[in-house]
Design a protein around this motif. Structure first.
Motif, PDB file in Angstrom:
ATOM      1  N   ASP A   1      42.157  41.203  48.831  1.00 44.60           N
ATOM      2  CA  ASP A   1      41.269  40.062  49.060  1.00 44.60           C
ATOM      3  C   ASP A   1      41.739  39.206  50.245  1.00 44.60           C
ATOM      4  OD1 ASP A   1      43.301  38.380  48.133  1.00 44.60           O
ATOM      5  OD2 ASP A   1      42.308  37.924  46.239  1.00 44.60           O
ATOM      6  N   LEU A   2      41.024  38.148  50.513  1.00 46.24           N
ATOM      7  CA  LEU A   2      41.315  37.301  51.669  1.00 46.24           C
ATOM      8  C   LEU A   2      42.660  36.589  51.570  1.00 46.24           C
ATOM      9  CD1 LEU A   2      37.805  35.726  52.254  1.00 46.24           C
ATOM     10  CD2 LEU A   2      38.930  37.502  53.597  1.00 46.24           C
ATOM     11  N   PHE A   3      43.188  36.455  50.358  1.00 43.86           N
ATOM     12  CA  PHE A   3      44.470  35.783  50.166  1.00 43.86           C
ATOM     13  C   PHE A   3      45.647  36.747  50.171  1.00 43.86           C
ATOM     14  CE2 PHE A   3      41.213  33.251  47.981  1.00 43.86           C
ATOM     15  CZ  PHE A   3      41.300  32.096  48.742  1.00 43.86           C
ATOM     16  N   GLY A   4      45.358  38.028  50.368  1.00 44.59           N
ATOM     17  CA  GLY A   4      46.413  39.034  50.402  1.00 44.59           C
ATOM     18  C   GLY A   4      46.787  39.576  49.032  1.00 44.59           C
ATOM     19  N   ASP A   5      45.953  39.297  48.032  1.00 48.44           N
ATOM     20  CA  ASP A   5      46.200  39.793  46.676  1.00 48.44           C
ATOM     21  C   ASP A   5      45.366  41.047  46.428  1.00 48.44           C
ATOM     22  OD1 ASP A   5      47.856  37.593  46.044  1.00 48.44           O
ATOM     23  OD2 ASP A   5      46.101  36.386  45.521  1.00 48.44           O
ATOM     24  N   TRP A   6      45.908  41.955  45.628  1.00 51.34           N
ATOM     25  CA  TRP A   6      45.185  43.161  45.264  1.00 51.34           C
ATOM     26  C   TRP A   6      44.316  42.876  44.054  1.00 51.34           C
ATOM     27  CZ3 TRP A   6      44.685  47.174  48.312  1.00 51.34           C
ATOM     28  CH2 TRP A   6      45.639  47.378  49.310  1.00 51.34           C
ATOM     29  N   THR A   7      43.063  43.298  44.111  1.00 49.55           N
ATOM     30  CA  THR A   7      42.133  43.121  43.004  1.00 49.55           C
ATOM     31  C   THR A   7      41.462  44.451  42.681  1.00 49.55           C
ATOM     32  OG1 THR A   7      40.310  42.506  44.464  1.00 49.55           O
ATOM     33  CG2 THR A   7      41.657  40.701  43.572  1.00 49.55           C
ATOM     34  N   LEU A   8      41.114  44.607  41.426  1.00 49.81           N
ATOM     35  CA  LEU A   8      40.440  45.803  40.958  1.00 49.81           C
ATOM     36  C   LEU A   8      39.062  45.388  40.459  1.00 49.81           C
ATOM     37  CD1 LEU A   8      41.016  48.838  40.537  1.00 49.81           C
ATOM     38  CD2 LEU A   8      41.703  48.269  38.211  1.00 49.81           C
ATOM     39  N   LEU A   9      38.019  45.838  41.140  1.00 49.18           N
ATOM     40  CA  LEU A   9      36.640  45.551  40.748  1.00 49.18           C
ATOM     41  C   LEU A   9      36.158  46.683  39.854  1.00 49.18           C
ATOM     42  CD1 LEU A   9      33.904  44.061  40.957  1.00 49.18           C
ATOM     43  CD2 LEU A   9      33.482  45.408  43.032  1.00 49.18           C
ATOM     44  N   GLN A  10      35.782  46.350  38.623  1.00 55.29           N
ATOM     45  CA  GLN A  10      35.303  47.338  37.663  1.00 55.29           C
ATOM     46  C   GLN A  10      33.824  47.060  37.380  1.00 55.29           C
ATOM     47  OE1 GLN A  10      37.980  46.411  34.447  1.00 55.29           O
ATOM     48  NE2 GLN A  10      39.551  47.789  35.230  1.00 55.29           N
ATOM     49  N   CYS A  11      32.986  48.082  37.513  1.00 51.78           N
ATOM     50  CA  CYS A  11      31.544  47.949  37.275  1.00 51.78           C
ATOM     51  C   CYS A  11      31.094  49.048  36.317  1.00 51.78           C
ATOM     52  CB  CYS A  11      30.765  48.092  38.579  1.00 51.78           C
ATOM     53  SG  CYS A  11      31.205  46.909  39.846  1.00 51.78           S
ATOM     54  N   TRP A  12      30.104  48.720  35.464  1.00 51.03           N
ATOM     55  CA  TRP A  12      29.586  49.686  34.519  1.00 51.03           C
ATOM     56  C   TRP A  12      28.130  49.377  34.213  1.00 51.03           C
ATOM     57  CZ3 TRP A  12      33.179  45.947  33.468  1.00 51.03           C
ATOM     58  CH2 TRP A  12      32.768  44.918  32.663  1.00 51.03           C
ATOM     59  N   GLY A  13      27.424  50.383  33.716  1.00 46.40           N
ATOM     60  CA  GLY A  13      26.035  50.157  33.352  1.00 46.40           C
ATOM     61  C   GLY A  13      25.275  51.450  33.172  1.00 46.40           C
ATOM     62  N   GLY A  14      23.958  51.309  33.070  1.00 47.23           N
ATOM     63  CA  GLY A  14      23.084  52.454  32.915  1.00 47.23           C
ATOM     64  C   GLY A  14      22.561  52.920  34.263  1.00 47.23           C
ATOM     65  N   ILE A  15      22.464  54.221  34.420  1.00 47.47           N
ATOM     66  CA  ILE A  15      21.929  54.788  35.661  1.00 47.47           C
ATOM     67  C   ILE A  15      20.431  54.520  35.686  1.00 47.47           C
ATOM     68  CG2 ILE A  15      21.540  56.927  36.954  1.00 47.47           C
ATOM     69  CD1 ILE A  15      24.163  57.972  35.700  1.00 47.47           C
ATOM     70  N   GLY A  16      19.943  53.922  36.753  1.00 48.36           N
ATOM     71  CA  GLY A  16      18.530  53.598  36.877  1.00 48.36           C
ATOM     72  C   GLY A  16      18.127  52.357  36.105  1.00 48.36           C
ATOM     73  N   SER A  17      19.094  51.568  35.695  1.00 46.56           N
ATOM     74  CA  SER A  17      18.825  50.370  34.911  1.00 46.56           C
ATOM     75  C   SER A  17      19.486  49.174  35.587  1.00 46.56           C
ATOM     76  CB  SER A  17      19.412  50.538  33.508  1.00 46.56           C
ATOM     77  OG  SER A  17      19.386  49.319  32.807  1.00 46.56           O
ATOM     78  N   HIS A  18      18.946  47.999  35.350  1.00 46.98           N
ATOM     79  CA  HIS A  18      19.556  46.779  35.879  1.00 46.98           C
ATOM     80  C   HIS A  18      20.574  46.193  34.914  1.00 46.98           C
ATOM     81  CE1 HIS A  18      16.962  46.625  39.345  1.00 46.98           C
ATOM     82  NE2 HIS A  18      15.920  46.872  38.561  1.00 46.98           N
ATOM     83  N   ARG A  19      20.770  46.838  33.792  1.00 46.32           N
ATOM     84  CA  ARG A  19      21.726  46.345  32.805  1.00 46.32           C
ATOM     85  C   ARG A  19      23.107  46.879  33.121  1.00 46.32           C
ATOM     86  NH1 ARG A  19      19.272  46.436  26.921  1.00 46.32           N
ATOM     87  NH2 ARG A  19      21.027  45.031  26.734  1.00 46.32           N
ATOM     88  N   GLY A  20      24.092  46.075  32.912  1.00 47.02           N
ATOM     89  CA  GLY A  20      25.465  46.480  33.162  1.00 47.02           C
ATOM     90  C   GLY A  20      26.330  45.249  33.336  1.00 47.02           C
TER      91      GLY A  20
END
Length: 82
Positions: free
Chosen positions: A29-48
């Motif tokens: 990130d901009l502050f020099g820290d490591w971050t892990l972005l985790q995303c999940w949901g349904g394929i073809g869906s806006h839910r997640g």
């Protein structure tokens, strides 16, 4: 020339029968820290959902990605190239 320790690492898994996905991206990130972005949901869906987790180092983040991949495979997900 990009430095290899600054390039994001990412993986994506899908569960074809349940039409679900899970993805992770390790970023600096901009502050020099490591971050892990985790995303999940349904394929073809806006839910997640998503969450951002701070990790101690790039190596710690890569270890978390490996553990997440193992867990996803145990639940029937397959890693995709995208």
């Amino acid at each position: 020339m990009p430095r290899p320790d600054r390039e994001p690492s990412q993986c994506r898994w899908i569960h074809p029968e349940k039409q679900r996905y899970y993805s992770v991206a390790l970023n600096l990130d901009l502050f020099g820290d490591w971050t892990l972005l985790q995303c999940w949901g349904g394929i073809g869906s806006h839910r997640g959902g998503h969450r951002i987790v701070c990790v101690a180092s790039r190596e710690a983040g890569l270890k978390q990605i490996t553990a997440i991949g193992k867990r996803r495979r145990q639940h029937g997900y397959r890693e995709t190239g995208a």
